[in-house]
Scaffold this active site. Structure first.
Site, mmCIF file in Angstrom:
data_model
loop_
_atom_site.group_PDB
_atom_site.id
_atom_site.type_symbol
_atom_site.label_atom_id
_atom_site.label_comp_id
_atom_site.label_asym_id
_atom_site.label_seq_id
_atom_site.Cartn_x
_atom_site.Cartn_y
_atom_site.Cartn_z
ATOM 1 N N CYS A 199 116.405 -43.970 1.518
ATOM 2 C CA CYS A 199 116.938 -43.583 2.813
ATOM 3 C C CYS A 199 118.463 -43.605 2.947
ATOM 4 O O CYS A 199 119.150 -44.340 2.265
ATOM 5 C CB CYS A 199 116.375 -44.431 3.932
ATOM 6 S SG CYS A 199 114.601 -44.655 3.833
ATOM 7 N N TYR A 222 123.480 -43.917 -10.537
ATOM 8 C CA TYR A 222 122.806 -42.668 -10.168
ATOM 9 C C TYR A 222 122.694 -42.420 -8.669
ATOM 10 O O TYR A 222 122.838 -41.284 -8.217
ATOM 11 C CB TYR A 222 121.384 -42.671 -10.777
ATOM 12 C CG TYR A 222 120.486 -41.634 -10.161
ATOM 13 C CD1 TYR A 222 120.623 -40.287 -10.491
ATOM 14 C CD2 TYR A 222 119.506 -41.983 -9.230
ATOM 15 C CE1 TYR A 222 119.816 -39.322 -9.915
ATOM 16 C CE2 TYR A 222 118.700 -41.024 -8.648
ATOM 17 C CZ TYR A 222 118.851 -39.695 -8.991
ATOM 18 O OH TYR A 222 118.070 -38.744 -8.414
ATOM 19 N N ASN A 277 117.735 -48.598 5.698
ATOM 20 C CA ASN A 277 117.798 -48.279 4.275
ATOM 21 C C ASN A 277 117.591 -49.571 3.512
ATOM 22 O O ASN A 277 118.315 -50.535 3.716
ATOM 23 C CB ASN A 277 119.156 -47.657 3.932
ATOM 24 C CG ASN A 277 119.358 -47.435 2.441
ATOM 25 O OD1 ASN A 277 120.486 -47.400 1.969
ATOM 26 N ND2 ASN A 277 118.294 -47.266 1.687
ATOM 27 N N GLY A 278 116.599 -49.572 2.622
ATOM 28 C CA GLY A 278 116.297 -50.773 1.851
ATOM 29 C C GLY A 278 114.818 -51.071 1.943
ATOM 30 O O GLY A 278 114.026 -50.238 2.390
ATOM 31 N N GLY A 318 117.196 -39.435 0.634
ATOM 32 C CA GLY A 318 115.826 -39.375 1.126
ATOM 33 C C GLY A 318 115.505 -37.989 1.640
ATOM 34 O O GLY A 318 116.239 -37.466 2.478
#
Ligand code: SF4
Length: 526
Positions: free
Chosen positions: A11, A261, A112-113, A38
């Site tokens: 996300c 990445y 996010n996570g 995401g």
């Protein structure tokens, strides 16, 4: 590695407080810049100070929103989210921002996570509602099975608390990775877990503030970078300005894979340019694994900076041997079997004139399952390459991630159980070299003690959940939906909805659309 077998991020989040701007459009472009984090669902919540409106759906940011939907999202503050699922399946109900509320106001939250104590938090939320989750406020009682909905539920469990005081109580209960952006009708909040696993940055507009997963999203909306949201920090932004509180001491363990990445190359992480870090990884890779060859080429585009660094350090000319279809992302279209068999060719096509007769060094950022590299090596040989030497700018991925990256189960990781020579043989390369962990870390210019390297080293900096509570489906079927409640009908909450169009189709990589990868046996299955 442009395919679905590569690690998927969990996300992107964005928030803005700007009375003079079109906040929905700023958020749209912020999410557009974060789309790589995401691609399953997207959503925006806005508030004009009196009412809070959410619009969300499955699909890419540009598929979910159009001019008219953005025009309906008015106000002076907004938060947004683009989703890749880690806890909770890829369905409409699990799209974000999640909603909750008390009689005093509404709360929208984007995450996010990935939390590692979701089961414990579910118990706490049930306790707050007399032991019955069906009476939890917000989306939990409506079938949302994400750890994010649990946070929203806990923030709104007590009618008598302000959102800010609830946050100061709830945030210390969360364990795992969380970069949060949330809001009520008046205030935008941002919070980051004490380890700062996932990035979150603060930016300044001429008359306003922005928070975003990456600095690149600030650049794209014309905001200047102020600083990171600190690990363990809660920020609140409203008409009185910005205030900062600390809910936990910082114990930084930033995700090293963001440097390898995940983050955009034009982002800066904790002061380090991601592009520069990747070029340096390529230089060090060349020093660690030299080979005689005619050309260094990347797998576009994630391998490009490291290939530039490898070429620079080795003195071997850099060239582009593959053309990437710039418009292929997650398609959500189920291809026919004939098309699926084309596999990697849907995304990459070799330049035969450049490749023919050459000894190639192909630089990529990582190998997860190995199927992409296998197809790539075969394709390059068919295009006339004399030799194909594969060089990887991260060490072998041997362990799953529990902090928001959906690699695969341990059994699916090609480096789990195979040595380098076996992997080389299995992908059909003439030689294979991975950068060392030391080299990768050195290129990030971060303190090694302040990085998470668990997927390479197996050393997890935050304790793991019990074996039976691992995997993205941990909360599925655990949230009983209230009798008579249609999970897609969000009732009195101000949500505009599209029809859910998830099915059980396969995408171009043969990955089931909307179903889980990984699971409760992620770590232990040999
Ligand atoms: S396990 Fe790997 S991908 Fe996950 S947070 Fe740690 S370094 Fe990042």
């Amino acid at each position: 590695m442009p395919d679905e077998s590569l690690p998927q991020d969990a996300c992107g989040v964005f928030g803005v407080w700007a009375p003079d701007d079109e906040v929905a459009k700023l958020t749209y472009f912020g999410l557009y810049a974060l789309q790589h984090r995401g691609q399953e669902a997207a959503g925006i919540a806005t508030s004009d100070g009196r009412s809070l409106l959410v619009y969300k759906d499955v699909g890419l940011v540009a598929q979910v929103f159009d001019e008219s939907s953005l025009a309906s999202l008015r106000g002076h503050l907004a938060i947004g989210h683009c989703r890749y699922s880690t806890t909770g399946r890829s369905t409409w109900e699990n799209a974000q921002p999640t909603l909750g509320g008390t009689s005093g106001g509404t709360v929208a939250l984007a995450h996010n996570g990935n939390l590692i104590n979701s089961a414990e938090l579910r118990e706490k939320l049930a306790d707050a509602h007399g032991g019955d989750l069906r009476y939890a406020s917000g989306e939990v009682g409506r079938g949302n099975t994400t750890d994010t909905a649990l946070i929203t539920g806990l923030l709104t469990a007590d009618e008598d608390r302000t959102l800010e005081s609830a946050a100061m109580e709830v945030l210390p209960m969360l364990r795992g990775a969380f970069s949060l952006v949330f809001c009520d009708e008046q205030t935008v909040y941002a919070a980051r877990d004490p380890q700062g696993v996932r990035p979150l940055v603060l930016g300044r507009l001429e008359r306003g503030w922005v928070v975003a997963s990456e600095t690149a999203a600030l650049d794209i909306v014309g905001a200047s970078v102020v600083r990171e949201v600190e690990p363990g920090e809660l920020i609140a932004i409203d008409e009185h300005g910005l205030r900062s509180r600390r809910f936990a001491e910082s114990a930084r363990k930033g995700c090293v894979f963001e440097y390898v990445y995940l983050a955009r190359p034009d982002t800066s992480l904790n002061g380090r340019s991601v592009h520069e870090g990747r070029v340096e990884m390529g230089r060090l890779l060349a020093a660690e694994h030299p080979v005689e060859a005619d050309m260094v080429m990347p797998t576009p585009e994630s391998g490009t900076p490291a290939a530039i660094g490898y070429a620079e350090a080795s003195g071997i000319p850099y060239g582009a041997g593959l053309v990437k279809n710039a418009y292929v992302g997650r398609t959500f279209i189920a291809p026919s079997q004939t098309i699926r068999q084309l596999g990697i060719r849907l995304k990459l096509n070799p330049l035969k004139e450049v490749i023919r007769g050459k000894r190639l060094i192909v630089v990529d950022d990582s190998i997860v399952r190995g199927n992409t590299q296998c197809a790539l090596v075969r394709m390059l040989r068919e295009a006339g390459a004399a030799e194909v030497h594969v060089r990887i700018s991260s060490p072998p991925v041997r362990w799953p991630c529990f902090y928001g990256i959906d690699f695969a189960t341990r059994a699916e990781l090609i480096a789990n159980g195979l040595n380098i020579d076996d992997i080389c043989a299995s992908i059909g390369a003439d030689s294979l070299g991975y950068i060392s962990e030391k080299g990768m870390i050195a290129a990030t210019k971060q303190d090694p003690d302040e990085l998470c390297t668990a997927c390479f080293s197996g050393v997890y900096p935050i304790g793991l959940p019990e074996e039976n509570q691992r995997g993205k489906d941990v909360l599925e079927l655990e949230f009983p939906v209230r009798d008579g409640v249609d999970p897609t009908d969000v009732g009195t909450l101000d949500v505009q909805e599209h029809d859910s169009h998830q099915g059980t189709m396969l995408d171009v990589d043969g990955v089931p659309i909307g179903s889980s990868v990984g699971g409760s046996e992620a770590l232990t299955r040999p």
